[in-house]
Enzyme design. Sequence first.
Site, PDB file in Angstrom:
ATOM      1  N   LYS A   1       0.814  -1.207   0.000  1.00 23.33           N
ATOM      2  CA  LYS A   1       0.000   0.000   0.000  1.00 23.33           C
ATOM      3  C   LYS A   1       0.853   1.264   0.000  1.00 23.33           C
ATOM      4  O   LYS A   1       2.046   1.248   0.297  1.00 23.33           O
ATOM      5  CB  LYS A   1      -0.955  -0.015   1.195  1.00 23.33           C
ATOM      6  CG  LYS A   1      -2.097  -0.995   0.999  1.00 23.33           C
ATOM      7  CD  LYS A   1      -3.199  -0.847   2.010  1.00 23.33           C
ATOM      8  CE  LYS A   1      -4.412  -1.700   1.611  1.00 23.33           C
ATOM      9  NZ  LYS A   1      -5.493  -1.623   2.609  1.00 23.33           N
TER      10      LYS A   1
ATOM     11  N   ARG B   1      -3.782 -10.113   4.824  1.00 21.64           N
ATOM     12  CA  ARG B   1      -4.323 -10.116   3.462  1.00 21.64           C
ATOM     13  C   ARG B   1      -3.218  -9.606   2.545  1.00 21.64           C
ATOM     14  O   ARG B   1      -2.772  -8.466   2.669  1.00 21.64           O
ATOM     15  CB  ARG B   1      -5.565  -9.225   3.366  1.00 21.64           C
ATOM     16  CG  ARG B   1      -6.241  -9.244   2.002  1.00 21.64           C
ATOM     17  CD  ARG B   1      -7.522  -8.414   2.029  1.00 21.64           C
ATOM     18  NE  ARG B   1      -8.223  -8.479   0.745  1.00 21.64           N
ATOM     19  CZ  ARG B   1      -8.013  -7.665  -0.284  1.00 21.64           C
ATOM     20  NH1 ARG B   1      -7.114  -6.691  -0.188  1.00 21.64           N
ATOM     21  NH2 ARG B   1      -8.703  -7.806  -1.404  1.00 21.64           N
TER      22      ARG B   1
END
Length: 265
Positions: free
Chosen positions: A208, A242
């Site tokens: 991210k 995840r």
Amino acid sequence: MGILNLTPDSFYAASRVGPQTDHSDLLHRAEAMLQAGAAILDLGGYSSRPGAEHISEEEEKHRLLPALEAVRRAFPAAFISVDTFRSGVAAAAVAAGADMLNDISGGELDADMFATAGRLQVPYVLMHMRGTPQTMATLTDYPAGLVPELVRYYRDKLAALRAAGVTDVILDPGFGFAKNADQNHELLARLRELRLFGLPILAGLSRKAMLYRPLGLTPEAALPGTITVNTLALLNGVSLLRVHDVPEAVQTIRLVSQTYSSTSP
């Protein structure tokens, strides 16, 4: 949890699985993830990156359901999660073989989601987000503080889920969703405070912007940073990661588990 994006615009291009009649690319990736040790495959047909294009429910089903059915046929023992905030998609996905619902909106974007999850009786991932993927980047003001906001949010949402008959819940603090870079790192450092609910915590940190932008990198170069923050998340009480890169995550989990197996995390 291995990520399988059935989208053309997810932020990490290598995670996108293009449409194929035979789903060969999807099945190859799913098999590789399972062989590497993924406990869950997470399939999504709606990109939730900041500013992502909004698509209809029909288009989301068109992307998701044939792919889900193909994965279920090929890997009947796999545990499959579906990343959707729409109750209609959730119901269709469970009918097609999904085992779990992963809702980025915490029921905020579909008033029927909690009742649907209660009726379906599958595990439910409750994520924190404000607004929509199109507006969330502008909704990062937390006058009372980010962690107190999450505690209040989870308290209220869990009461509503229990009332709807949902009993198997995983908490996801929603890294990158209505949170700026500093808030994301504060949240990472304070994850342990969310354990007060006694529920498993999922962390979705993989590649991210909070990792690559401060370093002047791209998502493609963010695997070392991902491993680092996943390690920190595990040390702060996270139960589920995840990720785009399953082998590296499995190694991280095993090494952290081995190191701390004699103590409570």
